[in-house]
Design a protein around this motif. Structure first.
Motif, PDB file in Angstrom:
ATOM      1  N   THR A  43       0.858  -1.183   0.000  1.00 18.49           N
ATOM      2  CA  THR A  43       0.000   0.000   0.000  1.00 18.49           C
ATOM      3  C   THR A  43       0.895   1.234   0.000  1.00 18.49           C
ATOM      4  O   THR A  43       1.685   1.449   0.914  1.00 18.49           O
ATOM      5  CB  THR A  43      -0.921   0.021   1.229  1.00 18.49           C
ATOM      6  N   GLY A  88      -2.010   4.967   0.113  1.00 25.13           N
ATOM      7  CA  GLY A  88      -3.390   4.500   0.110  1.00 25.13           C
ATOM      8  C   GLY A  88      -3.758   3.672  -1.111  1.00 25.13           C
ATOM      9  O   GLY A  88      -4.918   3.211  -1.219  1.00 25.13           O
ATOM     10  N   PRO A 105      -3.337   0.217  -3.313  1.00 25.74           N
ATOM     11  CA  PRO A 105      -2.823  -1.152  -3.273  1.00 25.74           C
ATOM     12  C   PRO A 105      -2.118  -1.503  -4.584  1.00 25.74           C
ATOM     13  O   PRO A 105      -2.674  -1.323  -5.667  1.00 25.74           O
ATOM     14  CB  PRO A 105      -4.095  -1.992  -3.083  1.00 25.74           C
TER      15      PRO A 105
END
Length: 820
Positions: A685, A688, A690
């Motif tokens: 991550t 924020g 992935p």
């Protein structure tokens, strides 16, 4: 000098420190000598006396991005005659050509250094250590009448011509030094003049050239030719020039259909090996032919340029050389300039503009008309990069590259026909190709091979007597081709390709090229390669299409250079040439031919106006791959890259030699040590977002950018997030986004060097405290994987992502962000 041949691995040696990755370079009205000025060392002491030196190398400053530092060599020295002499030529030519007193002053200062390195007998030393002591013992520096002495003579001759009117006394001083060197060279050439040595295969090499080098002889001849023309009373200089030119012309074997195609070879001690660097034989023959009133030498230069130089321009440019297998990299300014200067010399001697046009195409290599579409000359700073390696640029900018790049630009400066051919982009090409013998199979099994550095793929296939291999014809190769065989074997060894047969006549273990004949290829078909009654070491089958060509262009204009490999006349009926094009056709010596029928082994140059934008290039050859997405994670869709991965970026402690990230042309390369970073397939991550990390346990795990077209799940997205890095520098390239409505948008993807820290303010996704070198040992370099974000039009449905063709950039993961 060999520095530019060494791969530069530190991130600070980035092409983008020059801003060259996508620089839009205007035609150079006058070359920028600022970086050459930077390399000067005023007040450099040579054994107690102050002179002006020139640093042999320059590398990006690791402490100051965008700046360079002077670099020497611990064993050889800091300043050398090789580079000082050629830099003097640059300053003198700029001074005369552009009426620059400042350049003439600097040229004169460097001539003082040339004189300081001349011994009393006329021979020269080469290197000087930083402390001012002449390197008298090093093998690349000891006193001799060889390479560096030849360059010293060239500089002295140019100095005599530059100052004979403005400062006759100084010109006489230079002329006296030149005469001492002429006498030193005559001492070596005259005793053997007229004697030849038998190299086999009916080839005899002149035995009187300095140290056996036609390349050395050509440097001398270039320096002496204009001097002799202007000073006909110097009989010793004229005698030496005559001997040199005769020897160069005598060592140009082959035929129009067989390598080396009458191209003058550089080294009588190494038959069949030609190198682009220092290939001044064409320039020397043209200039010597004029100075000595020997039309036969000019014809020899025409033959080599019209046949071999045009073949290089249609093919892959100023390659490293032929061994005789094509050796594509490194490509350096030294090689480009030698070819361009030969073409410009022919233009000056014959008055024929075609040579200026071809010279402009050649110099275009420096401005981005090369295999990687990367400019190597930065007009803002005057830097010339140290060359193209396989897949990346060598971002140092030493004296040799800078000097020869500037020589080429000075050569093109006042030639409108050359200027008109600069700043072109290669759009399409059909040229010679190799089918490696080791890629074949014998009854379904690969052949036994042997490693050798002089083979095209680094290996030869061993064919015992009477054995055969089945070779596959690559896709896209159809129609008539001229076939040649690169192989080694005992005298009289035979080889067949299908029904075509030929015999080798060189001694065992000396590779040669043998003409097999002409055949018609079917794409995807097979060819049978077989030996006869003697063992054979087969390197590759070299195939030349009857009509080879390269299509170049800029906005509003197209240029097409075509080369015939046919032994019969053929129509120039390429669909790429429109009816209204201006088409000029020439025989293989560059003499104009009426009409559009291309004579045997001739060439043609066509130009025409073409409206509309320049088509996208560099992505046509990449594979098309369909990607699927993982289950949605919040507002994100990580893509499954498995169908597209093509590179192993990792090694492990128990498999330290398994991967190769940064050396596409070699067997081993540096990698990330997998055990020092994220787990295989980990979901990282970053800010924020992935991003799926590669499964480094798999044999292939990352995507090298090769122009692939990635089909993605169609949808409306706000952004494309990229996990990746670059090697051998920081790179920018264009990603194209294709939407369902048929429109397309371009986005700039910038990835920093993996071992140099973020240069584009991109977030760091993963950091490794070390990397593993190509030898399997850990290196104390902190290396990184980065994250980048590209905007996507949220009002359109994204369908495809077209990656650029830039093999120094690698994608580790992709994630699509849904629009809000």
């Amino acid at each position: 000098m060999t520095f530019q041949r060494t791969p530069v691995r530190l991130a600070v040696l980035s092409a983008l420190l020059l801003g060259v990755a996508h620089a839009q370079t205007a035609a150079p009205l006058r070359p920028n000598l600022a970086h050459l000025d930077f390399l000067l060392i005023p007040g450099f002491q040579i054994e107690g006396r102050a002179h002006t030196g020139l640093a042999i190398y320059a590398a990006p400053d690791p402490k100051a991005p965008g700046k360079f530092v002077q670099v020497g060599d611990d064993d050889e020295g800091l300043v050398d005659l090789d580079d000082v002499a050629r830099a003097a030529v640059v300053y003198l030519r700029d001074g005369v050509q552009n009426a620059s007193p400042e350049s003439l002053r600097k040229g004169r200062e460097l001539l003082g250094t040339v004189l300081a390195l001349q011994a009393e007998d006329g021979e020269f030393y080469n290197f000087v250590f930083p402390n001012g002591r002449i390197n008298r013992d090093g093998p690349t520096s000891r006193k001799s009448a060889g390479f560096w002495a030849a360059r010293g003579v060239w500089a002295l001759a140019e100095g005599v011509l530059a100052f004979r009117t403005s400062d006759p006394a100084y010109a006489r001083e230079l002329e006296a030094a030149l005469n001492r060197s002429v006498a030193a060279f005559l001492k070596g050439t005259t005793p053997k003049y007229g004697q030849f040595k038998d190299l086999g295969a009916g080839i005899k090499a002149p035995d009187w050239l300095p140290l056996g080098g036609a390349d050395i002889a050509s440097i001398l001849a270039v320096g002496l030719a204009e001097y002799v023309r202007a000073t006909p009373g110097n009989t010793e200089a004229r005698t030496l020039l005559s001997q040199l030119a005769e020897g160069i012309a005598a060592y140009a074997p082959g035929a129009p259909d067989t390598y080396p195609w009458n191209l003058p070879l550089p080294d009588t001690n190494d038959p069949w090996n030609w190198h682009a660097w220092g290939a001044r034989q064409v320039q020397a023959l043209a200039l010597a032919g004029r100075a000595l009133n020997k039309p036969a030498y000019i014809d020899a230069a025409r033959t080599a340029a019209g046949q071999a130089f045009t073949a290089l321009l249609v093919s892959r440019g100023p390659v490293e050389g032929f061994t005789p297998a094509p050796d594509l990299y490194p490509q350096i300014a030294y090689g480009m300039e030698s070819i361009a200067s030969g073409l410009f010399a022919l233009a000056d001697v014959t008055g024929e503009g075609v040579w200026n046009g071809l010279g402009g195409v050649t110099v275009g290599w420096l401005l981005g008309q090369n295999e990687q579409k990367l400019p190597l000359y930065d007009p803002a700073s005057g830097r010339v990069l140290d060359g193209l390696e396989r897949g990346y640029t060598n971002a140092s900018s030493g004296a040799e590259s800078t000097v020869t790049g500037l020589l080429a630009l000075l050569g093109a400066q006042n030639r409108p026909a050359a200027q008109a051919k600069l700043n072109l982009t290669r759009l399409e090409r059909v040229t010679d190709e190799l089918i490696e013998a080791e890629s074949g199979s014998d009854f379904g099994s690969p052949p036994e091979t042997r490693n050798t550095s002089r083979a095209s793929g680094g290996k030869v296939a061993l064919l015992p007597p009477g054995t055969s291999l089945t070779l596959k014809v690559p896709a896209g190769m159809t129609g008539p081709y001229l076939a040649q065989m690169i192989a080694a074997g005992p005298a009289g060894a035979g080889v067949r390709l299908g029904t075509l047969g030929a015999s080798l006549t060189f001694p065992r273990d000396v590779s040669t090229v043998t003409k097999l004949g002409r055949l018609s290829l079917t794409a995807g078909g097979t060819l049978a390669l077989s030996s006869t009654d003697k063992a054979l070491q087969a390197d590759a089958v070299w195939l030349f299409p009857n009509l080879a060509y390269t299509l170049l262009g800029r906005v509003g204009e197209r240029v097409l250079l075509a080369k015939s490999w046919s032994d019969a006349a053929q129509n120039l009926d390429l669909k790429q040439i429109p009816a209204g094009a201006m088409v000029n056709v020439y025989d293989r010596q560059g003499r104009p031919v009426a009409g559009r029928e291309l004579p045997a082994y001739g060439f043609a140059l066509a130009t025409w106006a073409q409206a509309g934008p320049l088509p996208q290039t560099g992505n046509a050859g990449g594979p098309a791959v369909t990607l699927t997405a993982e289950p949605r994670v919040g507002n994100f869709f990580p893509l499954i890259l498995t169908p597209a991965v093509d590179t192993d970026a990792f090694t492990t402690s128990d498999q330290p030699l398994r991967g190769n990230l940064d050396n596409p042309g070699g067997e081993f390369g540096a990698t990330f040590p997998a055990e020092r970073g994220p787990a295989a397939g980990d979901l990282l991550t970053v800010g924020g977002v992935p991003l799926r990390f590669p499964d480094w346990k798999a044999p292939k795990n990352v995507v090298t950018l090769r122009g692939q077209t990635l089909t993605v799940p169609t949808g409306r997205y706000a952004a494309l997030h990229v996990l990746g890095m670059a090697d051998h520098g920081n790179y920018r390239a264009t990603v194209r986004l294709r939407y369902a409505d048929g429109t397309e948008e371009s986005r700039d993807l910038a990835l920093s060097d993996w071992c140099g820290g973020p240069q584009y303010s991109e977030p760091v996704a993963a950091t490794y405290p070390a990397r593993r070198g190509g030898n399997g040992q850990l290196e104390t370099l902190r290396c990184t994987v980065y994250a980048q974000k590209l905007a996507v039009n949220p009002d359109k449905e994204l369908r495809e992502i077209v990656l650029p063709e830039q093999t120094t950039m690698h994608v580790f993961g992709l994630t699509l962000e849904a629009r809000p």
